[in-house]
Design a protein around this motif. Sequence first.
Motif, PDB file in Angstrom:
ATOM      1  N   LEU A 158      13.157   1.552   5.867  1.00 23.91           N
ATOM      2  CA  LEU A 158      12.509   2.635   5.147  1.00 23.91           C
ATOM      3  C   LEU A 158      11.687   3.457   6.128  1.00 23.91           C
ATOM      4  N   ALA A 159      11.715   4.766   5.943  1.00 26.42           N
ATOM      5  CA  ALA A 159      10.892   5.662   6.747  1.00 26.42           C
ATOM      6  C   ALA A 159       9.998   6.445   5.782  1.00 26.42           C
ATOM      7  N   TRP A 160       8.708   6.408   6.017  1.00 28.31           N
ATOM      8  CA  TRP A 160       7.716   6.998   5.144  1.00 28.31           C
ATOM      9  C   TRP A 160       7.205   8.304   5.716  1.00 28.31           C
ATOM     10  N   SER A 161       6.968   9.288   4.829  1.00 30.58           N
ATOM     11  CA  SER A 161       6.395  10.578   5.213  1.00 30.58           C
ATOM     12  C   SER A 161       5.333  10.946   4.193  1.00 30.58           C
ATOM     13  N   VAL A 162       4.320  11.648   4.669  1.00 31.78           N
ATOM     14  CA  VAL A 162       3.241  12.118   3.793  1.00 31.78           C
ATOM     15  C   VAL A 162       3.718  13.369   3.080  1.00 31.78           C
ATOM     16  N   THR A 163       3.417  13.476   1.782  1.00 33.23           N
ATOM     17  CA  THR A 163       3.784  14.655   1.001  1.00 33.23           C
ATOM     18  C   THR A 163       2.756  15.757   1.204  1.00 33.23           C
ATOM     19  N   GLU A 164       3.095  16.949   0.795  1.00 35.13           N
ATOM     20  CA  GLU A 164       2.174  18.077   0.894  1.00 35.13           C
ATOM     21  C   GLU A 164       0.981  17.895  -0.024  1.00 35.13           C
ATOM     22  N   ARG A 210       0.831  -1.212   0.000  1.00 39.41           N
ATOM     23  CA  ARG A 210       0.000   0.000   0.000  1.00 39.41           C
ATOM     24  C   ARG A 210       0.862   1.258   0.000  1.00 39.41           C
ATOM     25  N   LEU A 211       1.942   1.253   0.781  1.00 41.24           N
ATOM     26  CA  LEU A 211       2.820   2.414   0.833  1.00 41.24           C
ATOM     27  C   LEU A 211       3.501   2.659  -0.503  1.00 41.24           C
ATOM     28  N   GLU A 262       2.632   9.735  -5.550  1.00 41.88           N
ATOM     29  CA  GLU A 262       3.304  10.889  -4.965  1.00 41.88           C
ATOM     30  C   GLU A 262       2.578  11.432  -3.730  1.00 41.88           C
ATOM     31  N   LYS A 263       1.996  10.525  -2.947  1.00 43.66           N
ATOM     32  CA  LYS A 263       1.317  10.911  -1.709  1.00 43.66           C
ATOM     33  C   LYS A 263       2.179  10.655  -0.482  1.00 43.66           C
ATOM     34  N   VAL A 264       3.198   9.805  -0.631  1.00 42.26           N
ATOM     35  CA  VAL A 264       4.184   9.589   0.417  1.00 42.26           C
ATOM     36  C   VAL A 264       5.567   9.542  -0.221  1.00 42.26           C
ATOM     37  N   THR A 265       6.576   9.805   0.598  1.00 42.61           N
ATOM     38  CA  THR A 265       7.966   9.659   0.168  1.00 42.61           C
ATOM     39  C   THR A 265       8.643   8.697   1.131  1.00 42.61           C
TER      40      THR A 265
END
Length: 77
Positions: free
Chosen positions: A69-75, A50-51, A58-61
């Motif tokens: 891996l470390a995931w972050s939400v994009t603007e 899913r990630l 382009e909703k997470v990086t």
Amino acid sequence: MSETKRDERGRYIPKHTEEEVLDAVQAHEPAGTSEVAEELGIKRPSADYRLRQLEEDEKVTKDMIGNSLAWSVTEEA
């Protein structure tokens, strides 16, 4: 018999919405894949899938921190 639902094409319908996955990432940001899986109550490979879909949209990086891996939400999300 499996209780997993499928769409008209026979593909599995995810148990969690895109918003729920994004909320799980935000709750632990930067979130490890295992943290997201635990938050959603799903297996790690399912969370990873899913990630990676959200990354393609382009909703997470993702960033590598050590061997994880470390995931972050994009603007844009």
